[in-house]
Design a protein around this motif. Structure first.
Motif, PDB file in Angstrom:
ATOM      1  N   ASP A 189       0.872  -1.182   0.000  1.00 38.66           N
ATOM      2  CA  ASP A 189       0.000   0.000   0.000  1.00 38.66           C
ATOM      3  C   ASP A 189       0.907   1.229   0.000  1.00 38.66           C
ATOM      4  N   LEU A 190       1.218   1.754  -1.170  1.00 43.01           N
ATOM      5  CA  LEU A 190       2.199   2.832  -1.285  1.00 43.01           C
ATOM      6  C   LEU A 190       1.781   4.080  -0.526  1.00 43.01           C
ATOM      7  N   GLU A 191       0.530   4.471  -0.669  1.00 44.29           N
ATOM      8  CA  GLU A 191       0.073   5.706  -0.016  1.00 44.29           C
ATOM      9  C   GLU A 191       0.329   5.661   1.483  1.00 44.29           C
ATOM     10  N   GLU A 192      -0.057   4.553   2.097  1.00 39.88           N
ATOM     11  CA  GLU A 192       0.096   4.434   3.552  1.00 39.88           C
ATOM     12  C   GLU A 192       1.548   4.179   3.934  1.00 39.88           C
ATOM     13  N   GLY A 193       2.204   3.253   3.233  1.00 34.31           N
ATOM     14  CA  GLY A 193       3.556   2.850   3.612  1.00 34.31           C
ATOM     15  C   GLY A 193       4.589   3.942   3.439  1.00 34.31           C
ATOM     16  N   VAL A 194       4.529   4.661   2.307  1.00 36.55           N
ATOM     17  CA  VAL A 194       5.508   5.713   2.064  1.00 36.55           C
ATOM     18  C   VAL A 194       5.285   6.892   3.002  1.00 36.55           C
ATOM     19  N   ALA A 195       4.026   7.316   3.132  1.00 37.93           N
ATOM     20  CA  ALA A 195       3.729   8.450   4.026  1.00 37.93           C
ATOM     21  C   ALA A 195       4.103   8.122   5.471  1.00 37.93           C
ATOM     22  N   ASP A 196       3.815   6.895   5.877  1.00 40.51           N
ATOM     23  CA  ASP A 196       4.165   6.487   7.245  1.00 40.51           C
ATOM     24  C   ASP A 196       5.683   6.425   7.417  1.00 40.51           C
ATOM     25  N   GLY A 197       6.391   5.989   6.369  1.00 42.29           N
ATOM     26  CA  GLY A 197       7.846   5.947   6.434  1.00 42.29           C
ATOM     27  C   GLY A 197       8.456   7.330   6.594  1.00 42.29           C
ATOM     28  N   VAL A 198       7.899   8.321   5.896  1.00 44.55           N
ATOM     29  CA  VAL A 198       8.362   9.699   6.043  1.00 44.55           C
ATOM     30  C   VAL A 198       8.114  10.184   7.471  1.00 44.55           C
ATOM     31  N   ALA A 199       6.903   9.927   7.978  1.00 46.56           N
ATOM     32  CA  ALA A 199       6.552  10.384   9.326  1.00 46.56           C
ATOM     33  C   ALA A 199       7.437   9.745  10.382  1.00 46.56           C
ATOM     34  N   GLN A 200       7.718   8.458  10.227  1.00 47.58           N
ATOM     35  CA  GLN A 200       8.574   7.782  11.208  1.00 47.58           C
ATOM     36  C   GLN A 200      10.005   8.298  11.156  1.00 47.58           C
ATOM     37  N   CYS A 201      10.487   8.619   9.966  1.00 49.31           N
ATOM     38  CA  CYS A 201      11.834   9.167   9.833  1.00 49.31           C
ATOM     39  C   CYS A 201      11.927  10.528  10.517  1.00 49.31           C
ATOM     40  N   PHE A 202      10.885  11.343  10.386  1.00 45.51           N
ATOM     41  CA  PHE A 202      10.899  12.698  10.947  1.00 45.51           C
ATOM     42  C   PHE A 202      10.519  12.730  12.430  1.00 45.51           C
ATOM     43  N   ASN A 203       9.942  11.651  12.953  1.00 44.86           N
ATOM     44  CA  ASN A 203       9.518  11.640  14.348  1.00 44.86           C
ATOM     45  C   ASN A 203      10.694  11.946  15.263  1.00 44.86           C
ATOM     46  N   SER A 235      12.171  14.652  15.543  1.00 47.36           N
ATOM     47  CA  SER A 235      13.107  15.447  14.728  1.00 47.36           C
ATOM     48  C   SER A 235      14.195  14.589  14.098  1.00 47.36           C
ATOM     49  N   GLY A 236      13.863  13.323  13.850  1.00 49.23           N
ATOM     50  CA  GLY A 236      14.821  12.413  13.246  1.00 49.23           C
ATOM     51  C   GLY A 236      15.869  11.895  14.200  1.00 49.23           C
ATOM     52  N   GLN A 237      15.734  12.192  15.476  1.00 48.20           N
ATOM     53  CA  GLN A 237      16.760  11.839  16.458  1.00 48.20           C
ATOM     54  C   GLN A 237      16.439  10.501  17.136  1.00 48.20           C
ATOM     55  N   SER A 238      16.307   9.462  16.319  1.00 48.44           N
ATOM     56  CA  SER A 238      16.030   8.122  16.825  1.00 48.44           C
ATOM     57  C   SER A 238      16.969   7.143  16.151  1.00 48.44           C
ATOM     58  N   CYS A 239      17.594   6.283  16.937  1.00 51.44           N
ATOM     59  CA  CYS A 239      18.591   5.359  16.389  1.00 51.44           C
ATOM     60  C   CYS A 239      17.977   4.328  15.462  1.00 51.44           C
ATOM     61  N   ASP A 240      16.682   4.027  15.629  1.00 46.76           N
ATOM     62  CA  ASP A 240      16.030   3.022  14.798  1.00 46.76           C
ATOM     63  C   ASP A 240      15.162   3.642  13.713  1.00 46.76           C
ATOM     64  N   ALA A 241      15.315   4.931  13.445  1.00 47.50           N
ATOM     65  CA  ALA A 241      14.503   5.604  12.433  1.00 47.50           C
ATOM     66  C   ALA A 241      14.744   5.004  11.047  1.00 47.50           C
ATOM     67  N   PRO A 242      13.690   4.847  10.234  1.00 45.46           N
ATOM     68  CA  PRO A 242      13.857   4.310   8.875  1.00 45.46           C
ATOM     69  C   PRO A 242      14.377   5.385   7.925  1.00 45.46           C
ATOM     70  N   THR A 243      15.661   5.625   7.946  1.00 44.60           N
ATOM     71  CA  THR A 243      16.250   6.771   7.241  1.00 44.60           C
ATOM     72  C   THR A 243      16.643   6.469   5.795  1.00 44.60           C
ATOM     73  N   ARG A 244      16.662   5.178   5.423  1.00 45.10           N
ATOM     74  CA  ARG A 244      16.904   4.810   4.019  1.00 45.10           C
ATOM     75  C   ARG A 244      15.657   4.131   3.476  1.00 45.10           C
ATOM     76  N   MET A 245      14.944   4.791   2.582  1.00 44.29           N
ATOM     77  CA  MET A 245      13.771   4.191   1.963  1.00 44.29           C
ATOM     78  C   MET A 245      14.170   3.584   0.627  1.00 44.29           C
ATOM     79  N   LEU A 246      14.120   2.251   0.558  1.00 42.69           N
ATOM     80  CA  LEU A 246      14.461   1.517  -0.657  1.00 42.69           C
ATOM     81  C   LEU A 246      13.166   1.187  -1.389  1.00 42.69           C
ATOM     82  N   VAL A 247      13.015   1.673  -2.624  1.00 42.04           N
ATOM     83  CA  VAL A 247      11.747   1.553  -3.340  1.00 42.04           C
ATOM     84  C   VAL A 247      11.941   0.781  -4.635  1.00 42.04           C
TER      85      VAL A 247
END
Length: 477
Positions: free
Chosen positions: A260-274, A276-288
């Motif tokens: 589900d691209l709409e949900e998965g990509v948008a959620d991936g952006v939000a999790q990366c920015f959560n 302020s991006g200062q999380s060691c487990d943040a999904p910072t590389r999105m492989l598409v």
């Protein structure tokens, strides 16, 4: 201005042996909100001595006695919950909604997880061969915690130490010390015996190293950068103490075309920015996957432009500042490196957002057409920066995902359950999230490779603070 110059040692608030003040800065205003004292090796000595004395008796307490203390601590934490959330917002810059719903919540969730795990823990069992295995507290524990999820890491270290019958000395980050002081007040009110928990503020070079090298410290538990984790390990090696590490990450988020691209990509952006991006487990590389790449970029760009920066004191889903001018500088340098190396800027970029000249605010930033050799794909940015990388096949996706020095977390987005399991089994990471599934309290947290060793949370977190003793009985005893 809060005056927090005292340390908590042997059940009392005491003055440092040598005055050395440090201001605690609100990262949204760049103004001081408190003053702490920075400790020395001599202060660490006092704290370790107290913990060593306390261990002699506290290690003999029953599980039931410790459970009662933990239940009391949970009750107190819930009562002072809002105070904890406000404190983290002031010193870290996490927006108050995020502090309330996430940063402070971990103090309840992890503590309850440890209480549940302690009730299930087998401290004695008989092997099939008749020998008895005992699980006993490891001893005096040195605990060093970071600034990005401050109370999260404090609870994940202090609670299992105390739950298992060990004693501890905590050195929190000097950037976010106020929540640790608040937690010390809670531990004191809960009635833990004097010396079981001790708090000394200070930096890593002085106090952190003194803890790691101390001959009477039996275990070091550290969370922070890989560089600092290596230093802790080297210092601890002199006395061959146990070391557990929770370090950096460069987590891949593998997005297949059948998801589900709409949900998965948008959620991936939000999790990366959560955070302020200062999380060691943040999904910072999105492989598409290549066939979905252009569509994913459209969704990511839209989500990125909708991400807002705002005042941490105000309710909302916006993100706050970075923790310090040092962190702001590091993030800016890596954003500039991404531009220089030829990545395509979709959203954000260098500099501060318009209207936020004061404070350590960074623009939410997304890079497209990144390759895995670029600095922004290899180094932990620790800011609101996402790198998007295309792939052609499942094999290539796994290869890119694993091509990193880190191995903390990984994320997989797919509509095929078989593919989800297949890919998850081949990713070299301590945690794999399928289609946005969250990390749950009581589950082990930790990673492979340079993301550290050991696990935190639940029964696995308790085990790291226990020694194994085998008692060999004569056959007819």
């Amino acid at each position: 201005m809060r005056n927090e110059r005292k340390f908590y040692i042997d059940g009392q608030w005491v003055d440092p042996l040598k005055p050395n003040d440090l201001e605690v800065i609100n990262p949204a205003t760049e103004k001081p909100i408190g003053v702490i004292a920075m400790g020395t090796a001599a202060d660490i000595d006092r704290a370790v001595a107290a913990a060593k004395r306390a261990f002699a008796t506290y290690s003999q307490t029953s599980v039931e006695e410790r459970l009662a203390l933990l239940e009391k601590l949970l009750e107190i934490y819930k009562r002072r919950y809002e105070e904890m959330a406000r404190t983290i917002t002031a010193e870290l810059g996490a927006p108050i909604t995020m502090s309330t719903e996430q940063q402070a919540d971990v103090g309840v969730g992890h503590l309850q997880g440890f209480i549940d795990a302690l009730k299930r823990l087998k401290t004695r069992e008989v092997l099939p061969n008749g020998d008895v295995v005992r699980r006993e507290p490891i001893g005096v524990c040195g605990l060093i915690t970071p600034w990005n999820w401050p109370i999260n890491q404090i609870v994940l270290k202090v609670v299992p130490a105390l739950a298992t019958g060990s004693t501890c000395v905590l050195k929190p980050s000097e950037f976010t010390p106020l929540n640790a002081i608040l937690y010390a007040e809670m531990v004191h009110e809960a009635g833990f015996p004097a010396g079981t928990f001790n708090l000394v503020n200070g930096d890593g070079l002085e106090c952190g190293a003194a803890l790691s090298r101390h001959r009477y410290v039996d275990m070091m538990s550290f969370t922070g950068s890989t560089r600092a984790g290596i230093a802790v390990s080297k210092d601890a090696a002199e006395t061959v103490k146990r070391v557990t590490l929770e370090l950096g990450g460069k987590s891949p988020n593998v997005v297949f075309a059948d998801s589900d691209l709409e949900e998965g990509v948008a959620d991936g952006v939000a999790q990366c920015f959560n955070n302020s991006g200062q999380s060691c487990d943040a999904p910072t590389r999105m492989l598409v996957e290549r066939s979905a790449y252009d569509k994913a970029l459209e969704i990511a760009e839209r989500a990125g432009r909708q991400a807002e920066v705002g005042n941490p004191e105000e309710e909302g889903t916006h993100i706050g500042p970075l923790v310090s001018h040092i962190q702001f500088g590091r993030v800016q340098a890596l954003i500039e490196a991404g531009v220089a190396e030829g990545a395509r800027l979709l959203v954000g970029g260098p500099g501060k957002p318009e209207g936020f000249e004061t404070g350590y605010f960074a623009k939410p930033t997304i890079f497209a057409d990144v390759n895995n050799d670029m600095r922004i794909a290899r180094e932990e940015v620790f800011g609101p920066v996402l790198s998007i990388i295309p792939f052609d096949t499942e094999e290539q996706a796994i290869a890119i995902a694993n091509d990193t020095a880190y191995g903390l977390a990984a994320y997989v987005q797919t509509g095929d359950p078989d593919r989800a399991d297949r890919v998850a089994s081949r990713l070299r990471a301590g945690m794999v999230h399928i289609n946005g599934a969250p990390h749950r309290y009581g589950s082990p947290f930790g990673g492979y490779k340079q993301s550290g060793n050991g696990r935190e949370g639940g029964i696995f977190g308790l085990e790291d603070f226990l020694e194994i003793k085998t008692v060999h009985h004569p056959a007819r005893m």
